[in-house]
Structure formats: structure tokens, C-alpha cells
Design a protein around this motif. Structure first.
Motif, mmCIF file in Angstrom:
data_model
loop_
_atom_site.group_PDB
_atom_site.id
_atom_site.type_symbol
_atom_site.label_atom_id
_atom_site.label_comp_id
_atom_site.label_asym_id
_atom_site.label_seq_id
_atom_site.Cartn_x
_atom_site.Cartn_y
_atom_site.Cartn_z
ATOM 1 N N SER A 13 0.826 -1.200 0.000
ATOM 2 C CA SER A 13 0.000 0.000 0.000
ATOM 3 C C SER A 13 0.863 1.254 0.000
ATOM 4 O O SER A 13 2.074 1.200 0.172
ATOM 5 N N CYS A 14 0.218 2.371 -0.238
ATOM 6 C CA CYS A 14 0.902 3.656 -0.271
ATOM 7 C C CYS A 14 0.265 4.570 0.769
ATOM 8 O O CYS A 14 -0.952 4.633 0.884
ATOM 9 N N ILE A 15 1.110 5.272 1.515
ATOM 10 C CA ILE A 15 0.628 6.332 2.385
ATOM 11 C C ILE A 15 0.858 7.621 1.615
ATOM 12 O O ILE A 15 1.981 7.876 1.183
ATOM 13 N N ILE A 16 -0.175 8.439 1.438
ATOM 14 C CA ILE A 16 0.081 9.767 0.881
ATOM 15 C C ILE A 16 -0.446 10.815 1.855
ATOM 16 O O ILE A 16 -1.542 10.699 2.392
ATOM 17 N N SER A 17 0.373 11.797 2.094
ATOM 18 C CA SER A 17 -0.014 12.875 3.005
ATOM 19 C C SER A 17 1.007 14.011 2.901
ATOM 20 O O SER A 17 2.001 13.903 2.163
ATOM 21 N N HIS A 18 0.760 15.062 3.627
ATOM 22 C CA HIS A 18 1.712 16.168 3.681
ATOM 23 C C HIS A 18 3.040 15.646 4.217
ATOM 24 O O HIS A 18 3.065 14.774 5.082
ATOM 25 N N LYS A 19 4.132 16.208 3.711
ATOM 26 C CA LYS A 19 5.442 15.653 4.088
ATOM 27 C C LYS A 19 5.678 15.667 5.602
ATOM 28 O O LYS A 19 6.372 14.796 6.129
ATOM 29 N N ASP A 20 5.066 16.600 6.308
ATOM 30 C CA ASP A 20 5.245 16.617 7.770
ATOM 31 C C ASP A 20 4.650 15.365 8.430
ATOM 32 O O ASP A 20 5.060 14.977 9.526
ATOM 33 N N ASN A 21 3.659 14.783 7.778
ATOM 34 C CA ASN A 21 3.077 13.556 8.333
ATOM 35 C C ASN A 21 3.891 12.312 7.980
ATOM 36 O O ASN A 21 3.739 11.263 8.596
ATOM 37 N N ILE A 22 4.687 12.450 6.948
ATOM 38 C CA ILE A 22 5.492 11.295 6.518
ATOM 39 C C ILE A 22 6.726 11.258 7.410
ATOM 40 O O ILE A 22 7.843 11.548 6.977
ATOM 41 N N ILE A 23 6.490 10.953 8.657
ATOM 42 C CA ILE A 23 7.598 11.034 9.618
ATOM 43 C C ILE A 23 8.458 9.784 9.588
ATOM 44 O O ILE A 23 9.556 9.767 10.100
#
Lengths: 355, 355
Positions: A209-219
Motif C-alpha cells: 500500500s501507499c501512504i500519501i499525506s503532507h510531508k510533515d506527516n510522513i515522519i
């Protein structure tokens, strides 16, 4: 074994087996190729959803269950509150119940058009000092087959702007069955984390799967950079696949198979099990959900009896956080319709005996 | 990119690409075949280790990092204590530091023959009312390359019998480089959970491991039964592989490649970087670990500078829970020895400038 407990959609097509793969991708921890793969995946997502995601907004990872475990074990600070749909898919129930450290969770009832928004607003008002994570499955909610209406999604988006302590975790595993954009892209909202089960439909058995979100959430960049949780075999095939095949064509093909087998399987259930079951999501949904007409039947025992006969179905109880008076069972459709009918007949015989 | 940050062992051999695979294994959640695969894996383990494991003692799962996340998020009750080696491999450091809920961990110093046993005994005496989980990597400890001596392993086994609140989590990712049995089998001890990185050496890029322990410890049956975290592509290849190939032959072949490239790479480091680095594990270990002679050099900056030149190495700081005065860097050996030499020369130039 006749497995009616999971999707039986076949692996896309035989041609994938004959792909001449980029063998480098099979090497252990080949960073270079993992970057190429990520780029290709980003490209495929941007083309399909007509958007402009950046690499910093994408993490490719294992199955959604794993992503949820990551989020629950790494993202949620102490004293935060996790809000989940009730019922919800049973991996979530199992995962949340398996967590031994202190985890505050509460649930929101599911209605035909999404969660109960009033209930959500009450919880937001009562927990202003907590970080709140709302886990929703807006498309083809499992077990109900419900899809959230636009109005409720708009409202949830607005609420996450009014309440900056609210983060939406949107499990969009079935998005490719709809002509819609992931919520993170649709609303361009920093507080939404969209989880795309990119491969579940397209690629048969891949847990990807892929997580997509604002880069701040991609911790969890460390996870991505270390290539830690993705099988290189998945790299190898999916990379070739998204580079050489057309996702849309494949989707049309797979939806067609699914729609046909599902319709025939529903007819067979009606023919043989009408006295015992009511189908609750006849028009749509990945699964066929049935409510037992007699709620005194012990569905756990039913599942056990059937397993002894090598037929595997799932028990509705697994999908609820608390015991339900009503009893449900879940079937998948099956490619071999004769085998499906054979299984349905055995289920009838078993119910005859239990009654 | 020249990646000296991970193993560069090649995918086993080309013949695996030409296997005629059992396509059923590629279907989504094919239980039947996942059982066959598990049986074949059990059989391979029992043959290789000359033991008699039962299916209830085996869980096949994703990479070890994932297993540790499962254990930390699902096994550890509140108020338990996790004991870890210091230094340890950086995924563990990252994982433990990323956990946001309350996690009590303390570390034990690593000596040439294993953890400091006196230190362990003191912690056991001081925490008699807690559940204690001791995470050890007895073979080819990373980053030091140390292997535990038998005496210390015997002692750890004894301690887990004296202290029933002690569970050993033994990460045996490199066991196939040794002629030994997994600790759980060796000691037939209910309180040991052995994690075998069955595939890391054998299968190049697969992130795949096995948990073996007493069935009471295999509490995550749900994970296994739902086939939740294993890629079907892995099923597909590994199943064919363990059924058709000889593990021993493959190991002999891979060890030989590894020993040759490692020796030559060490010689090249000595030739070019002698004024800057001391190799600390010259005789053994999967990695080449070097201590900087000048501990004022900022290794984080060094890693950044090199990355700008497309050379990827790892910084020793990543492996410690606390800042160290001494500075380390880690290299993998590299198949293409000319490329390795080119990278080493650039590292020299960079260190010349930084000095």
C-alpha cells in the motif's frame, strides 16, 4: 479447501509471469532501484489521479494492517484518542484489541452514508485537549459495503480544520473501484493521511500500500529509506507492471470479472439459503454480507463446523468491538461457480442440522 | 549511486527467474497455498536444523524490523521492561525511539563475547515484578560483528529459568552463517523466541523471516492465518525455491562470494584510508566497521558530503542509543571492486578536505 473468507480475484493475467524483469531490483536493499520504483509509482499515481504528488508525500509500504500498526505504535502520542468505525474490518478490531500498551479508542456508529457526524462532533467537543485520530474507510466500508456521501466527507474535512487536534486516517483500499480522488488530494488538507491499497485489487496477492499525506506527516522516512518492509519481489513485479501495463484497462477487466461472479453467487445464495439468510448489501460491496434470520444460531460454531468440511467463511462477530444480538456471516464470491454452489449446499445442510 | 550502506550480495542465481511457479500462490489470500508454503518452510527448517518443529511453533512473517514492531506493540504489557544491546542495529534504535507510547527500555553493553552478564543479573534483581524482554543478536552482532560465546548463551538460558518473568527475543538473522541451531531449539526453552532471517542471506532482496517459539508464545495466530503481512510474490518464489533447491549448496556458494569480496574490500580500505580509519572487525562480520582515528571529524557531515557525490555509507552514531565520543562508519563490501575502489578514493578526498 473452499475459501469464501477472502477475495478470490485471480492474479491479473498470465502476461505478468512472462515479464523480463529488471533483475537488479531483486538484490538486497538496492536503494537505487527502490528509488526508481518509487518514482514510477509516483508517476502512476499522478497519472491515474491527475494530481502532482511529490516524492516527499509518498511512502510505499506493506499491507494496510501493517500501516495501521505503524501508526498506532509510532504516530499516536500517549493520551491521544483513536476513533474507529463500529463495525469495522476485523484486522482493525484484532489489531486494536491486541495492543497491550494503553490505547484509548472509542467508536462511532456507521450509517448508510458514513459515520454519525453528531457523535463525532460530541467526541471532538469533549476531547479538545487530546490528539484525535479518526480512522475511516470511506469507500466500500467493510463489513457494510457502505460508501460515505460527499456531504459527510466535506463535513469531516471541515471539522479537521476547525479542530487542529484532529487527524483523519483515511483507508481508501477500494478507491480504484470508484471514480474519485484520495481524500488527501481531493481536499488538499494537511490533516488527512490517505492510505491507498494500490495493489490489492490490481495485483492479486500483493500486500502493498501507499501512504500519501503532507510531508510533515510522513515522519517514518527511516522506514522508507531503509526499504525495510517491502519485499523486493514486489518491487520487481509491480515496477514492471506499472511501467508496462495500463492500470485503467486492468481495472475495467477486473471489475467486469468481479461484477459477474458476484451477481451469480448472490443468486445462488438466494436460491439455497433464503430461509436462513438475508443479503444485506445486494447492490454493491466487495463482500456478500448476510444477516441470519434466526439470531439464536451460534455463528462461531457454524464457522467451526464448516471448517471441518474444508469450507472457510468469516463470522460477523469478528467485525464488531462488542457482542451483537444480530448475527452475520460474510462470503466472498468465487471464480468457480460450481464449487461455490457446492459450498452453499453444505452450508444449507449444516444450518438444517443446527436449527 | 554507489550504495555501501547495505549488503550487495546478489540475488541467488538466475535459475530462480526461470522457475515455473505455482500460479495459485499469487492469488489474493490463497489460504490453501499459504498452508502448503508453511508446511514446506517447516520441512526445510526441520531438515536444515535436524529438529522437529510443529506448525504451531512457526509464524512466517515480514522482515525482522516488522516482527520487532509486532512484539513491541502487541506482546509487551504496560510496565514491562525491554532490555537491548548497546550499540545495536540502527533499525532497532530508530524503532524504539519512534515509539510514542510509554516504553521502558534499558540497555546492556556489548562485549566481545556477548552482553555483560553481571549487568543483566543486576537488572533482573532490580525488576523482579516486571515482565522483562531481553533482545539479543547472538550471531554476527551488528554493528560489532561479535558472536556470543556458548558460556554466555548457556547463562542467559539459565537465567530465563531462574527468572520466569524473563523472555528472550533472539534475533538470529545470520544463523545460516554458523553451524548452530536456533536458541529456541538448542535449549528447548519455552521462554525463548527465536527470529530467523531465513531469507536475508539466501534470497537477496526478500524481507522475510520466521518466528519460532513455544506455541503459547505464538499468540499472533491471527496475523499468520490472515496471511496479512507476507507478499504472495514471496510465497511464490520462496515456496518454489525451498522445494526445488538445496539450501546448503546455495549457502556454500554465497559464503564464498562474500568472503572473497569482503577480503579484497578490506585491503582497499587499508590501502587508501589507513591514515584516517582503523578497521575494527577485520576477521569476521557481515559489515566492515571502521573507527575514525580523529574523533573530532563529524561523521554526519561526512555522510552528507558523500551522498552529494552519490556514495552512500552509514554513520556509526545511528547504532547507539546515546552520543559516542568515538566515531564510526560502516561499509558493505561491493561486488564490483573497481567501483568500490573509486568510492574509497572519493572518501579519502572528502576526509582530506574535512581534516
Amino acid at each position: 479447501m473452499i475459501n469464501l473468507g477472502s477475495s478470490q480475484l485471480k492474479y491479473p493475467n498470465d502476461s505478468i509471469i512472462n515479464i523480463q524483469p529488471n533483475q537488479k531490483i531483486l538484490e538486497y536493499c538496492s536503494f537505487e532501484d527502490s528509488f526508481i520504483y518509487k518514482k514510477n509509482m509516483l508517476n502512476a499515481l499522478n497519472t491515474y489521479f491527475k494530481c502532482e504528488l511529490h516524492t516527499s508525500e509518498l511512502v510505499i509500504t506493506g499491507n494496510i494492517g501493517l500501516v495501521l500498526r505503524m501508526i498506532i505504535s509510532s504516530f499516536l502520542p500517549p493520551n491521544s484518542l483513536l476513533l474507529v468505525e463500529n463495525p469495522t474490518y476485523y484486522n482493525v478490531v484484532t489489531l486494536i484489541k491486541s495492543i497491550k500498551h494503553e490505547l484509548n479508542y472509542e467508536y462511532l456508529n456507521i450509517q448508510k452514508d458514513g459515520i454519525d457526524i453528531d457523535q463525532l462532533e460530541t467526541k471532538l467537543l469533549n476531547n479538545k485537549n487530546k490528539q484525535i485520530y479518526l480512522l475511516i474507510t470511506p469507500y466500500y466500508h467493510n463489513p457494510t459495503g457502505y460508501t460515505y456521501c460527499d456531504h459527510k466527507l466535506d463535513k469531516i474535512n471541515e471539522l479537521s480544520k476547525i479542530y487542529p487536534n484532529l487527524t483523519i486516517i483515511s483507508d481508501e483500499i477500494y478507491i480504484y473501484h470508484h471514480d474519485v480522488k484520495p481524500l488527501y488530494i481531493k481536499y488538499n488538507n494537511k490533516n488527512i493521511i490517505s492510505l491507498l491499497g494500490f495493489s490489492k485489487i490490481l495485483f492479486g496477492g500483493i500486500r502493498h500500500s501507499c501512504i500519501i499525506s503532507h510531508k510533515d506527516n510522513i515522519i517514518s522516512n527511516e522506514v522508507e529509506n531503509s526499504n525495510g518492509i517491502i519485499s523486493s519481489h514486489d518491487h520487481y513485479f509491480i515496477n514492471e507492471y506499472i511501467t508496462n501495463f495500463n492500470i485503467n484497462d486492468e481495472l475495467v477487466y477486473r471489475k467486469k470479472i468481479f461484477d459477474i461472479t458476484r451477481t451469480i453467487c448472490i443468486q445462488k445464495i438466494k436460491n439455497h439459503l433464503n430461509e436462513y439468510l438475508t443479503i444485506i448489501n445486494e447492490e454493491k460491496g466487495y463482500w456478500i454480507w448476510c444477516k441470519l434470520k434466526n439470531h439464536n444460531i451460534n455463528t462461531t460454531k457454524l464457522v467451526d463446523y464448516l471448517q471441518q468440511k474444508n469450507i472457510f467463511i468469516l463470522n460477523g462477530d469478528l467485525f464488531f468491538f462488542e457482542k451483537q444480538k444480530d448475527k452475520y456471516i460474510r462470503f466472498s464470491s468465487y471464480n468457480d461457480l460450481n464449487i461455490f454452489e457446492y459450498a452453499i449446499k453444505i452450508i444449507k445442510k449444516t444450518l438444517d442440522k443446527m436449527n
